[in-house]
Design a protein around this motif. Structure first.
Motif, mmCIF file in Angstrom:
data_model
loop_
_atom_site.group_PDB
_atom_site.id
_atom_site.type_symbol
_atom_site.label_atom_id
_atom_site.label_comp_id
_atom_site.label_asym_id
_atom_site.label_seq_id
_atom_site.Cartn_x
_atom_site.Cartn_y
_atom_site.Cartn_z
ATOM 1 N N PRO A 1 0.858 -1.183 -0.117
ATOM 2 C CA PRO A 1 -0.140 0.043 0.088
ATOM 3 C C PRO A 1 0.868 1.262 0.051
ATOM 4 O O PRO A 1 0.523 2.403 -0.707
ATOM 5 C CB PRO A 1 -0.869 -0.147 1.403
ATOM 6 C CG PRO A 1 -0.622 -1.479 1.828
ATOM 7 C CD PRO A 1 0.264 -2.096 1.036
ATOM 8 N N GLU A 2 2.049 1.357 0.769
ATOM 9 C CA GLU A 2 2.636 2.538 0.754
ATOM 10 C C GLU A 2 3.237 2.920 -0.687
ATOM 11 O O GLU A 2 3.837 4.022 -0.710
ATOM 12 C CB GLU A 2 4.032 2.300 1.843
ATOM 13 C CG GLU A 2 3.602 2.151 3.099
ATOM 14 C CD GLU A 2 3.383 3.620 3.846
ATOM 15 O OE1 GLU A 2 3.126 4.523 2.951
ATOM 16 O OE2 GLU A 2 3.108 3.607 5.027
ATOM 17 N N TYR B 1 11.142 10.038 0.040
ATOM 18 C CA TYR B 1 9.673 9.748 -0.517
ATOM 19 C C TYR B 1 8.787 10.027 0.760
ATOM 20 O O TYR B 1 9.250 10.093 1.817
ATOM 21 C CB TYR B 1 9.907 7.986 -0.437
ATOM 22 C CG TYR B 1 8.499 7.396 -1.032
ATOM 23 C CD1 TYR B 1 8.175 7.620 -2.317
ATOM 24 C CD2 TYR B 1 7.718 6.808 -0.184
ATOM 25 C CE1 TYR B 1 6.993 7.161 -2.992
ATOM 26 C CE2 TYR B 1 6.347 6.240 -0.602
ATOM 27 C CZ TYR B 1 6.048 6.327 -2.145
ATOM 28 O OH TYR B 1 4.991 6.030 -2.763
ATOM 29 N N PRO B 2 7.594 10.601 0.400
ATOM 30 C CA PRO B 2 6.632 11.097 1.393
ATOM 31 C C PRO B 2 6.301 10.035 2.473
ATOM 32 O O PRO B 2 6.042 10.461 3.789
ATOM 33 C CB PRO B 2 5.618 11.621 0.540
ATOM 34 C CG PRO B 2 5.615 11.208 -0.734
ATOM 35 C CD PRO B 2 6.981 10.629 -0.949
ATOM 36 N N ALA B 3 6.104 8.946 2.195
ATOM 37 C CA ALA B 3 5.516 8.053 3.336
ATOM 38 C C ALA B 3 6.816 7.734 4.156
ATOM 39 O O ALA B 3 8.065 7.602 3.637
ATOM 40 C CB ALA B 3 5.063 6.607 2.676
ATOM 41 N N ASP B 4 6.283 7.460 5.683
ATOM 42 C CA ASP B 4 7.603 7.213 6.570
ATOM 43 C C ASP B 4 8.236 5.918 6.173
ATOM 44 O O ASP B 4 9.586 5.945 6.152
ATOM 45 C CB ASP B 4 7.242 7.243 7.986
ATOM 46 C CG ASP B 4 7.210 8.612 8.496
ATOM 47 O OD1 ASP B 4 7.523 9.559 7.774
ATOM 48 O OD2 ASP B 4 7.000 8.808 9.670
ATOM 49 N N LEU B 5 7.842 4.863 6.024
ATOM 50 C CA LEU B 5 8.401 3.611 6.010
ATOM 51 C C LEU B 5 8.144 2.937 4.875
ATOM 52 O O LEU B 5 7.620 1.786 4.702
ATOM 53 C CB LEU B 5 7.954 2.897 7.121
ATOM 54 C CG LEU B 5 8.583 3.417 8.357
ATOM 55 C CD1 LEU B 5 8.000 2.595 10.003
ATOM 56 C CD2 LEU B 5 10.181 2.919 8.578
ATOM 57 N N ALA B 6 8.010 3.378 3.711
ATOM 58 C CA ALA B 6 7.969 2.727 2.398
ATOM 59 C C ALA B 6 8.988 1.660 2.077
ATOM 60 O O ALA B 6 10.234 1.838 2.325
ATOM 61 C CB ALA B 6 7.715 3.925 1.261
ATOM 62 N N PRO B 7 8.802 0.486 1.719
ATOM 63 C CA PRO B 7 9.563 -0.438 1.433
ATOM 64 C C PRO B 7 10.180 -0.145 -0.039
ATOM 65 O O PRO B 7 9.865 -0.731 -1.304
ATOM 66 C CB PRO B 7 8.641 -1.792 1.160
ATOM 67 C CG PRO B 7 7.425 -1.319 0.755
ATOM 68 C CD PRO B 7 7.114 0.124 1.377
ATOM 69 N N ILE B 8 11.190 0.672 0.065
ATOM 70 C CA ILE B 8 11.895 1.479 -0.997
ATOM 71 C C ILE B 8 13.464 1.249 -0.931
ATOM 72 O O ILE B 8 13.819 1.267 -0.007
ATOM 73 C CB ILE B 8 11.536 2.770 -1.479
ATOM 74 C CG1 ILE B 8 10.036 2.846 -1.861
ATOM 75 C CG2 ILE B 8 12.502 3.458 -2.293
ATOM 76 C CD1 ILE B 8 9.783 4.303 -1.726
ATOM 77 N N ASP B 9 14.185 0.623 -1.901
ATOM 78 C CA ASP B 9 15.709 0.645 -1.794
ATOM 79 C C ASP B 9 16.397 1.253 -2.789
ATOM 80 O O ASP B 9 17.593 1.264 -2.887
ATOM 81 C CB ASP B 9 16.127 -0.870 -1.401
ATOM 82 C CG ASP B 9 15.951 -1.867 -2.765
ATOM 83 O OD1 ASP B 9 15.448 -1.135 -3.634
ATOM 84 O OD2 ASP B 9 16.099 -2.955 -2.483
ATOM 85 N N ALA B 10 15.817 2.092 -3.492
ATOM 86 C CA ALA B 10 16.452 2.831 -4.583
ATOM 87 C C ALA B 10 15.587 4.056 -5.160
ATOM 88 O O ALA B 10 14.330 3.812 -5.331
ATOM 89 C CB ALA B 10 16.750 2.181 -5.943
ATOM 90 N N ALA B 11 15.963 5.409 -5.197
ATOM 91 C CA ALA B 11 15.195 6.452 -5.461
ATOM 92 C C ALA B 11 15.814 7.344 -6.336
ATOM 93 O O ALA B 11 17.173 7.918 -6.025
ATOM 94 C CB ALA B 11 14.737 7.074 -4.333
ATOM 95 N N GLU C 1 15.024 -2.242 4.723
ATOM 96 C CA GLU C 1 14.121 -1.896 4.310
ATOM 97 C C GLU C 1 13.010 -3.127 4.102
ATOM 98 O O GLU C 1 11.915 -2.774 3.972
ATOM 99 C CB GLU C 1 13.854 -0.874 3.440
ATOM 100 C CG GLU C 1 14.674 -1.240 1.935
ATOM 101 C CD GLU C 1 16.450 -1.022 2.104
ATOM 102 O OE1 GLU C 1 16.434 -0.025 2.955
ATOM 103 O OE2 GLU C 1 16.983 -1.822 1.824
ATOM 104 N N ALA C 2 13.589 -4.274 3.920
ATOM 105 C CA ALA C 2 12.712 -5.563 3.461
ATOM 106 C C ALA C 2 11.990 -5.745 4.831
ATOM 107 O O ALA C 2 11.040 -6.618 4.567
ATOM 108 C CB ALA C 2 13.928 -6.512 3.345
ATOM 109 N N THR C 3 12.299 -5.349 6.149
ATOM 110 C CA THR C 3 11.410 -5.554 7.214
ATOM 111 C C THR C 3 10.329 -4.647 7.196
ATOM 112 O O THR C 3 9.256 -4.952 7.819
ATOM 113 C CB THR C 3 12.294 -5.149 8.598
ATOM 114 O OG1 THR C 3 12.640 -3.744 8.546
ATOM 115 C CG2 THR C 3 13.625 -6.001 8.502
ATOM 116 N N ILE C 4 10.184 -3.504 6.328
ATOM 117 C CA ILE C 4 9.069 -2.687 6.446
ATOM 118 C C ILE C 4 7.678 -3.327 5.942
ATOM 119 O O ILE C 4 6.639 -3.227 6.880
ATOM 120 C CB ILE C 4 9.312 -1.451 5.444
ATOM 121 C CG1 ILE C 4 10.378 -0.627 6.132
ATOM 122 C CG2 ILE C 4 7.948 -0.293 5.662
ATOM 123 C CD1 ILE C 4 11.006 0.510 5.238
ATOM 124 N N PRO C 5 7.646 -3.633 4.952
ATOM 125 C CA PRO C 5 6.230 -4.650 4.704
ATOM 126 C C PRO C 5 5.991 -5.655 5.617
ATOM 127 O O PRO C 5 4.864 -6.026 5.411
ATOM 128 C CB PRO C 5 6.389 -4.931 3.237
ATOM 129 C CG PRO C 5 7.841 -5.368 3.069
ATOM 130 C CD PRO C 5 8.543 -4.489 3.945
#
Lengths: 90, 90, 90, 90, 90
Positions: B17-18, B67-77, C62-66
């Protein structure tokens, strides 16, 4: 940390606000014998390194530590300028 | 950070969802001479980059920072669009 | 993030308590042209991906986030199922 | 963690203040059979390792943990000196 | 996470205090077909794995999660013992 040589600069006007004023250097990672290792990356310079200087840089999350902004999107930072490298004789 | 060129887009309706509304660009990492380095990865675009543009991106944990969401599952931006690359003459 | 294909499953009864109930998929990382990149890894599936599906996953912290548990020992997680990949024509 | 041998020292007077007093060792990563793996890196020494000793080091963010300063820009640290390596016979 | 086989043990008396009592196993990373991938690393064993067993381990920062001490300098930890690997037929 890794050793590297400063080989260029990146200019970008359109960028994340936290990066305003950051100096982006292109650094070529190298080993203790000054042989290139892998491809150049872009690092924020927090040590005032000049063209051609040998530096060492941190990568990943800890690269944000030397940077004044709390949560800048940075994953590589120059943190020292190398004076001398001693290699032990075996 | 690494330099890269935007070469494509990934579309995914079923996702965390994030990540709703996040633009997922395929970027080809490259060096300062615009030679490809390694394989393309998928990066969230926070800089409004278009097809074929040269950008720089952060990876790992700090990619969540822009990224605006605090805890988005992202590892490249993608965090900046490159105007110019200067390589020092030796 | 990286693209990957789901190619198998790992079963482990003796494991860290926070991983109880986690579905461990074997994913083969690949590029935007569906060519394999490197070796398969094990990722927690948070998107309900099935055998053979193309997904994208995050790696490292960040894999722990979801994942529902706060501090699960996880370093790779599937976070989306890919519908379509567009590659820009040059 | 990775095994390594201490092969040299880096001297740098101009550096991030948190690194003042840190001993920067050059370590050559190696496998359990003492074969070199990849290129040497620079690690902060928190274990008092001497020239030629076999050590193991942590990398990335957790390298700051053994270091007294809270937020030092460090991404590799020697955390132990190896007495013996046992390899299981198959 | 990555699959691996336990191939040895590292003994070190001089080490960071948080590592006292930690069992340091040498693990050889491998793929789902039990082919070796890269070089062996040293991982803290939190799952009670024995010689020759197939395990999976986490790396980087999340490796500290299964470990009792809060801030141990650890970057790889065995978190499960593998019972079975299913590879989907294409």
């Amino acid at each position: 940390m890794n050793l590297a040589k400063v080989i260029g600069t990146v200019w970008a006007t359109q960028k994340h606000p936290e990066l305003t004023g950051a100096k982006l250097q292109i650094v070529q990672p190298m080993d203790h014998l000054e042989q290139n290792v892998g491809s150049p990356i872009v690092a924020v310079d927090t040590a005032g390194a000049g063209p051609g200087e040998t530096v060492y840089f941190v990568s990943a999350r800890e690269a944000t530590i030397p940077y004044p902004a709390d949560l800048a999107p940075i994953d590589a930072a120059i943190v020292g300028i190398v004076d001398r490298i001693d290699v032990f004789s075996k």
